[in-house]
Write an enzyme that holds these catalytic residues in place. Structure first.
Site, short mmCIF file in Angstrom:
data_model
loop_
_atom_site.label_atom_id
_atom_site.label_comp_id
_atom_site.label_asym_id
_atom_site.label_seq_id
_atom_site.Cartn_x
_atom_site.Cartn_y
_atom_site.Cartn_z
N ARG A 14 0.82 -1.22 0.00
CA ARG A 14 0.00 0.00 0.00
C ARG A 14 0.85 1.26 0.00
NH1 ARG A 14 -4.38 -0.34 4.33
NH2 ARG A 14 -5.10 -1.88 2.84
N HIS A 41 -19.39 7.37 -0.39
CA HIS A 41 -19.75 6.00 0.01
C HIS A 41 -21.27 5.86 -0.12
CE1 HIS A 41 -19.37 2.16 1.97
NE2 HIS A 41 -20.44 2.47 2.67
#
Ligand code: GRF
Length: 211
Positions: free
Chosen positions: A75, A119
């Site tokens: 990441r 979201h």
């Protein structure tokens, strides 16, 4: 492109309908004095990349795997590459729009209060990747979408805009998703304008408009 316009970078992994909604809002003057300076995907096959190209937007694919070894990047490695790439642009706002990677706290620190995410639920309810399935399975009667500032936790930072929709009898994931998506497109424009105005402050989790 004008040098004075606020620069918005949109990160996508898929179809890019929120990216298109942002582009349309800019073109229509609903987000004034701004431009999408880059549409970036971690997936070369993301349909949104082709759509962005057709709109003559600058695009870029930053692969999740190392070009030399083929191994999946860690990441932090990915985020360092992303930061380097963005460093060659002036960036006022980063909009995550269906970007299916979790950003490291290190990356978030590089862009304080400059990253928005959308979201498809009314956070803090129904975090995670399959919100509509979870909403229906739970039997919730109301759902919606949330645009929030990104902090070091997933689906978590201060809420900027929320829009609600009813969950109807007989809704499937798809019918609920399309009702929510219409509101996402409206919500993202509102949130971008609020954040670009700079006319707010954040106290803890709460975002206040300045008076
Ligand atoms: C949207 O539902 C968004 O809320 C979620 O991913 C989806 C992306 O859709 N984070 P699109 O690629 O913008 O059409």
């Amino acid at each position: 492109m004008s040098g004075n316009k606020r620069k918005i970078v949109v990160l996508i992994s898929g179809r890019g309908s929120n990216m298109v909604a942002i582009a349309e809002s800019i073109d229509a003057g609903r987000i004034p004095d701004a431009e999408i300076s880059l549409v970036l995907s971690d997936k070369p096959e993301a349909p949104g990349i082709e759509i962005a190209k057709k709109r003559s937007l600058k695009t870029c694919v930053l692969h999740a795997r190392s070009p030399s070894t083929g191994l999946k990047l860690k990441r932090r490695e990915y985020d360092e590459g992303l930061t380097t790439l963005l460093g060659s642009h002036k960036v006022d706002l980063i909009c995550l729009a269906g970007f299916m990677r979790i950003l490291s706290p290190w990356f978030v620190d590089q862009f304080p209060n400059q990253i928005l995410n959308i979201h498809p639920s009314l956070l803090p309810a129904f975090t995670g990747e399959d919100a509509h399935r979870d909403v229906i399975a739970y039997g919730a009667k109301v759902s919606g979408c949330t645009v929030h500032l990104v902090d070091e936790q997933v689906d978590h930072g201060p809420v900027v805009v929320q829009k609600s929709v009813p969950v109807l009898e007989g809704d499937t994931k798809d019918t609920l998703a399309s009702r929510v998506l219409q509101q996402e497109h409206v919500a993202y424009t509102e949130a971008i304008n609020m954040v670009l105005s700079g006319d707010y402050h954040v106290v803890g989790r709460r975002k206040f408009v300045k008076r």
